[in-house]
Design an enzyme around this catalytic site. Sequence first.
Site, PDB file in Angstrom:
ATOM      1  N   GLU A 102      47.297 -23.052  45.247  1.00  0.00           N
ATOM      2  CA  GLU A 102      45.818 -23.535  44.828  1.00  0.00           C
ATOM      3  C   GLU A 102      46.168 -25.043  44.559  1.00  0.00           C
ATOM      4  O   GLU A 102      47.036 -25.391  43.856  1.00  0.00           O
ATOM      5  CB  GLU A 102      45.411 -23.185  43.445  1.00  0.00           C
ATOM      6  CG  GLU A 102      44.713 -21.809  43.679  1.00  0.00           C
ATOM      7  CD  GLU A 102      43.952 -21.332  42.560  1.00  0.00           C
ATOM      8  OE1 GLU A 102      43.901 -22.070  41.512  1.00  0.00           O
ATOM      9  OE2 GLU A 102      43.204 -19.913  42.510  1.00  0.00           O
ATOM     10  N   ASP A 147      41.209 -28.202  31.471  1.00  0.00           N
ATOM     11  CA  ASP A 147      42.519 -28.112  31.599  1.00  0.00           C
ATOM     12  C   ASP A 147      43.156 -28.666  30.377  1.00  0.00           C
ATOM     13  O   ASP A 147      42.552 -29.473  29.715  1.00  0.00           O
ATOM     14  CB  ASP A 147      42.933 -29.090  32.696  1.00  0.00           C
ATOM     15  CG  ASP A 147      42.690 -28.366  34.105  1.00  0.00           C
ATOM     16  OD1 ASP A 147      42.762 -27.368  34.259  1.00  0.00           O
ATOM     17  OD2 ASP A 147      42.188 -29.297  34.890  1.00  0.00           O
TER      18      ASP A 147
END
Length: 282
Positions: A48, A59
């Site tokens: 990814e 994140d």
Amino acid sequence: MPEPDPFFARRRPGRPGLAVFLNAGDPPLERLPELAAMLDENEVDCLELAVPFPDSVTDGPVVRRSADRALAAGAGLEQTLAAVARIRPGLRRLRIALLADWSHTVRGTGPDDFAAAVRDAGCDGLLLHGVPPRLRTAHYEAAHRAGLPLVTTCYAVSGPEAVAEAARHATAYLYLVAHYGRSGTSAAPDPARLSRALATLRTACAVPVAVGFGVKTAEDIALLADLGADAAVVGSAGVARIEAALTQGRDPVEEFASFVRELRTAGGTVRLPDPDAKESPS
């Protein structure tokens, strides 16, 4: 050139597929050919590869610092796609799923033009982050016209409508997010909740289901396999190893290779650092 295998098609019987997340440009893009070849040799199924973008709300600190390093080095969509185009013909097993943020990377580009550019670079799939609901249909249709497989996402606690939409439009694989929170800062997956979510997706989804968030060790991956996941997605723990190598003057590709071998270790305890124990690398 023959059509590539579907995602996770070459995983060994009884062993789940493995996807790893990295920001393009961290380590530097000139190391990507070496890194991708290493992943291919170590039977990693999917990379990814994120086009870096700043200030991601999903994140944690490790991945955000990684994105900042990559952006400071000049990694963007054009550079990332060019790097994929260079390495893709030499890969035997590894599939590449491009992760891009709609607001930072895609907004202002026509969906057909964007999907065609991702396809033409050799990406095997696309995960588009943060698409506004009113534009999702156009995104799905553009990818379909381009013949570009899509990665869709839902949470283990998503409602029936969100699960159905993700299952309906996933043509590469479905990324099941184990729980809410920021990457690298979440607790281990809840087995009972994941088992229920995976059972639901089995009846609705025609492509593999990969589980991520909180997946850090070989034992975590084995647990997901027992629960019925087709694959595991490992992100912050690996990015932390790259950050540690860069900080301490070690080779980041060699360090990541060591990390991948640990993930593929059957049995035993894999000791990994807590990727977000500190807000800055020590």
